[in-house]
Design a protein around this motif. Structure first.
Motif, PDB file in Angstrom:
ATOM      1  N   UNK A 183     113.979  16.683  65.392  1.00 17.89           N
ATOM      2  CA  UNK A 183     114.022  16.616  63.933  1.00 17.89           C
ATOM      3  C   UNK A 183     114.317  17.996  63.379  1.00 17.89           C
ATOM      4  N   UNK A 184     115.251  18.065  62.435  1.00 18.99           N
ATOM      5  CA  UNK A 184     115.574  19.303  61.726  1.00 18.99           C
ATOM      6  C   UNK A 184     115.059  19.153  60.303  1.00 18.99           C
ATOM      7  N   UNK A 185     114.197  20.065  59.867  1.00 13.97           N
ATOM      8  CA  UNK A 185     113.589  19.963  58.545  1.00 13.97           C
ATOM      9  C   UNK A 185     113.871  21.212  57.727  1.00 13.97           C
ATOM     10  N   UNK A 186     113.781  21.063  56.433  1.00 14.66           N
ATOM     11  CA  UNK A 186     114.014  22.128  55.461  1.00 14.66           C
ATOM     12  C   UNK A 186     112.689  22.355  54.744  1.00 14.66           C
ATOM     13  N   UNK A 187     112.071  23.497  54.956  1.00 10.80           N
ATOM     14  CA  UNK A 187     110.731  23.760  54.436  1.00 10.80           C
ATOM     15  C   UNK A 187     110.728  24.963  53.500  1.00 10.80           C
ATOM     16  N   UNK A 188     109.679  25.015  52.672  1.00 11.24           N
ATOM     17  CA  UNK A 188     109.379  26.214  51.888  1.00 11.24           C
ATOM     18  C   UNK A 188     108.534  27.154  52.742  1.00 11.24           C
ATOM     19  N   UNK A 189     108.492  28.427  52.409  1.00 13.59           N
ATOM     20  CA  UNK A 189     107.634  29.361  53.152  1.00 13.59           C
ATOM     21  C   UNK A 189     106.176  28.924  53.081  1.00 13.59           C
ATOM     22  N   UNK A 190     105.363  29.336  54.047  1.00 14.88           N
ATOM     23  CA  UNK A 190     103.970  28.895  54.069  1.00 14.88           C
ATOM     24  C   UNK A 190     103.178  29.428  52.879  1.00 14.88           C
ATOM     25  N   UNK A 191     102.201  28.628  52.447  1.00 12.57           N
ATOM     26  CA  UNK A 191     101.324  29.065  51.368  1.00 12.57           C
ATOM     27  C   UNK A 191     100.174  29.887  51.934  1.00 12.57           C
ATOM     28  N   UNK A 192      99.193  30.173  51.088  1.00 14.44           N
ATOM     29  CA  UNK A 192      98.081  31.020  51.497  1.00 14.44           C
ATOM     30  C   UNK A 192      97.271  30.416  52.637  1.00 14.44           C
ATOM     31  N   UNK A 193      97.386  29.103  52.812  1.00 18.84           N
ATOM     32  CA  UNK A 193      96.665  28.424  53.894  1.00 18.84           C
ATOM     33  C   UNK A 193      97.535  28.201  55.125  1.00 18.84           C
ATOM     34  N   UNK A 240     114.182  24.978  59.153  1.00 21.44           N
ATOM     35  CA  UNK A 240     114.732  26.042  58.320  1.00 21.44           C
ATOM     36  C   UNK A 240     113.682  26.349  57.271  1.00 21.44           C
ATOM     37  N   UNK A 241     113.157  27.573  57.292  1.00 24.57           N
ATOM     38  CA  UNK A 241     112.172  27.999  56.300  1.00 24.57           C
ATOM     39  C   UNK A 241     112.936  28.825  55.270  1.00 24.57           C
ATOM     40  N   UNK A 242     113.212  28.191  54.144  1.00 28.29           N
ATOM     41  CA  UNK A 242     114.085  28.767  53.127  1.00 28.29           C
ATOM     42  C   UNK A 242     113.251  29.378  52.013  1.00 28.29           C
ATOM     43  N   UNK A 243     113.383  30.681  51.817  1.00 26.34           N
ATOM     44  CA  UNK A 243     112.606  31.382  50.792  1.00 26.34           C
ATOM     45  C   UNK A 243     112.894  30.859  49.394  1.00 26.34           C
ATOM     46  N   UNK A 244     114.009  30.135  49.208  1.00 27.63           N
ATOM     47  CA  UNK A 244     114.381  29.645  47.886  1.00 27.63           C
ATOM     48  C   UNK A 244     114.140  28.144  47.725  1.00 27.63           C
ATOM     49  N   UNK A 245     113.505  27.528  48.691  1.00 23.09           N
ATOM     50  CA  UNK A 245     113.151  26.115  48.575  1.00 23.09           C
ATOM     51  C   UNK A 245     111.846  25.964  47.807  1.00 23.09           C
ATOM     52  N   UNK A 246     111.719  24.933  46.981  1.00 20.91           N
ATOM     53  CA  UNK A 246     110.482  24.752  46.220  1.00 20.91           C
ATOM     54  C   UNK A 246     109.332  24.325  47.124  1.00 20.91           C
ATOM     55  N   UNK A 247     108.166  24.834  46.828  1.00 15.48           N
ATOM     56  CA  UNK A 247     106.955  24.387  47.520  1.00 15.48           C
ATOM     57  C   UNK A 247     106.393  23.224  46.708  1.00 15.48           C
ATOM     58  N   UNK A 254     110.470  25.639  66.476  1.00 17.87           N
ATOM     59  CA  UNK A 254     111.372  26.758  66.216  1.00 17.87           C
ATOM     60  C   UNK A 254     111.533  26.882  64.717  1.00 17.87           C
ATOM     61  N   UNK A 255     111.413  28.103  64.209  1.00 20.15           N
ATOM     62  CA  UNK A 255     111.575  28.356  62.779  1.00 20.15           C
ATOM     63  C   UNK A 255     112.692  29.370  62.562  1.00 20.15           C
ATOM     64  N   UNK A 256     113.649  28.986  61.741  1.00 17.52           N
ATOM     65  CA  UNK A 256     114.734  29.871  61.341  1.00 17.52           C
ATOM     66  C   UNK A 256     114.548  30.194  59.873  1.00 17.52           C
ATOM     67  N   UNK A 257     114.379  31.459  59.552  1.00 16.83           N
ATOM     68  CA  UNK A 257     114.116  31.862  58.170  1.00 16.83           C
ATOM     69  C   UNK A 257     115.429  32.191  57.464  1.00 16.83           C
ATOM     70  N   UNK A 258     115.589  31.622  56.269  1.00 18.32           N
ATOM     71  CA  UNK A 258     116.776  31.844  55.461  1.00 18.32           C
ATOM     72  C   UNK A 258     116.365  32.142  54.029  1.00 18.32           C
ATOM     73  N   UNK A 259     117.355  32.512  53.229  1.00 16.33           N
ATOM     74  CA  UNK A 259     117.173  32.645  51.781  1.00 16.33           C
ATOM     75  C   UNK A 259     118.503  32.278  51.147  1.00 16.33           C
ATOM     76  N   UNK A 260     118.654  31.019  50.833  1.00 18.53           N
ATOM     77  CA  UNK A 260     119.930  30.503  50.317  1.00 18.53           C
ATOM     78  C   UNK A 260     119.672  29.515  49.199  1.00 18.53           C
ATOM     79  N   UNK A 261     120.632  29.351  48.281  1.00 18.59           N
ATOM     80  CA  UNK A 261     120.467  28.326  47.252  1.00 18.59           C
ATOM     81  C   UNK A 261     120.410  26.938  47.886  1.00 18.59           C
ATOM     82  N   UNK A 262     119.540  26.107  47.373  1.00 15.15           N
ATOM     83  CA  UNK A 262     119.452  24.730  47.838  1.00 15.15           C
ATOM     84  C   UNK A 262     120.687  23.964  47.355  1.00 15.15           C
TER      85      UNK A 262
END
Length: 416
Positions: A111-121, A146-153, A167-175
């Motif tokens: 499974x390939x997923x598109x996630x927001x960065x982790x929260x305080x927890x 894909x952990x996208x810094x610009x994805x909404x939490x 596996x986590x790939x960190x990005x920062x791209x427009x959704x």
């Protein structure tokens, strides 16, 4: 299982390390597609030994027919770029109700997923879609995020932790965004007719496309509406911002707009980010028949390719090509029919070019049975088929047909 990796670059990903020949691969649909990951997978397809990929609604132009040289593609819908795959004969269609998708994708190996960065927890929000992803994640051998810094939490019932992600790939791209064109005069008329049927305090379900968006655009003077739907869109956010949608009269999830997937623009994503008044839920929640029936005044608004004179709906095939889906329309129509004060609505323009979309016989499959038909709406008015006999339905449907086609339809043999 591959060794757990907290963070890698996209260039480090060699899918041969994680995918085996014959694997079933699932990724998030629409705006939730992890585009950098899917693009890299497709680029490496020749070395994967032959795999099957499950597609949802496409927003990004990622998959092309030539990618089928090493990949078998399956989808529940023929919308967007999936139409090119279907036209090329390289898309297999799963013709099931939307509620059955979790069981269908539970065979997923990867499974390939598109996630927001982790929260305080340390929790990773699924950001833009839960829908069938939770079921796929629970069964998969490998989860690549894909952990996208610009994805909404986006708040919801499902979050991932580092123990869920291999596996986590960190990005920062427009959704990737999905924009609806302005409503045409016929769509505006349809929206007005449907709006007249919807009472204040109703809970709304709406499908994808220009017709449901036109309906939402016509509800600006309503009060205390709620949302429990498969999708959340920009038009819905407009109603929230205007104070039309308050969710205060909902039977369940009072004060919260519930959806399985976000499909829209940056305005929608900004609205959903860390907003406790929005909740992403899996299909098992959004399409649960008991929950739908329990909602007071559930109004389901969906569209169709054509409807026959008895109320049968074709939402899948146009001109011999698969362009739509069975989807969740029938399930929401049934839920609305069982809801106290609910209204099951199918809305569509009366014509497509020179062709009538109200027909004597469907040119495609029966996506929704006439036994589930409720109110049919075109720009020429509405036909409430509930409680009508077949001859009575025929007359009601003729009244909302384009005038240029009424006499031909009246004199035609029709499917009884």
């Amino acid at each position: 299982m591959a060794e757990r990796i907290d963070r890698v670059t996209l260039e480090d990903i060699d899918f041969r390390d994680f995918i085996r020949a014959g694997d079933f691969v699932v990724w998030g649909q629409a705006c939730a597609e992890p585009v950098p990951l899917t693009e890299r997978l497709l680029a490496q397809r020749a070395g994967l030994g032959g795999i099957t990929c499950f597609l949802g609604i496409p927003v990004a132009d990622t998959v092309r027919p030539d990618h089928a040289d090493h990949i078998r593609f399956i989808s529940y819908c023929g919308s967007g770029n999936n139409r090119a795959l279907a036209a090329a004969g390289v898309l297999e269609v799963y013709p099931g109700h939307y509620s059955t998708l979790p069981a269908f994708v539970s065979r997923a190996n990867v499974v390939l997923v598109h996630c927001a960065p982790p929260d305080e927890q340390g929790r990773y929000s699924l950001a833009l879609a839960d829908d069938y992803l939770s079921a796929a994640i629970d069964s998969a051998r490998i989860v690549i995020a894909e952990v996208n810094a610009r994805a909404p939490a986006t708040p919801g019932s499902r979050y991932l932790t580092e123990h869920d992600i291999d596996i986590a790939v960190h990005t920062s791209r427009p959704v990737a965004q999905s924009l609806t064109p302005p409503a045409t005069p016929d769509l505006t008329a349809i929206g007005g007719h449907v709006a007249h049927l919807i009472p204040d305090g109703a809970t709304l379900q709406f499908g994808i496309g220009s017709v449901p968006e036109a309906v939402l655009g016509a509800l600006g003077s309503h009060r205390d509406l709620g949302i429990h739907s498969g999708i959340l869109t920009d038009a819905a956010v407009e109603l929230i911002d205007k104070g039309v949608v308050t969710n205060t009269r909902k039977t369940t999830d009072r004060g919260v707009s519930v959806a399985a997937v976000l499909i829209g623009s940056q305005r929608l994503f900004d609205h959903a980010h860390r907003n406790p008044a929005v909740s992403l839920r899996p299909i098992g929640y959004t399409h649960d028949p008991e929950r739908l029936a329990a909602q007071h005044r559930l109004v389901a608004v969906n569209s169709a390719i054509e409807v026959d004179l008895s109320g049968q709906v074709n939402a899948e095939v146009a001109g011999g090509r698969y362009v739509g889906a069975v989807g969740g329309g029938a399930e929401f129509l049934r839920g609305a029919a069982r809801s106290a004060g609910g209204i099951p609505i199918i809305a569509l323009p009366a014509t497509a070019g020179a062709r009538s979309r109200i027909v004597a016989r469907l040119s495609g499959p029966v996506s929704t049975a006439r036994s589930d038909a409720g109110v049919i709406v075109t720009e020429f008015g509405h036909a409430d088929l509930r409680g009508l006999t077949l001859p009575e339905r025929r007359e009601a449907m003729l009244a909302i047909t384009h005038p240029d086609h009424r006499e031909a339809l009246r004199g035609s043999e029709w499917q009884c």
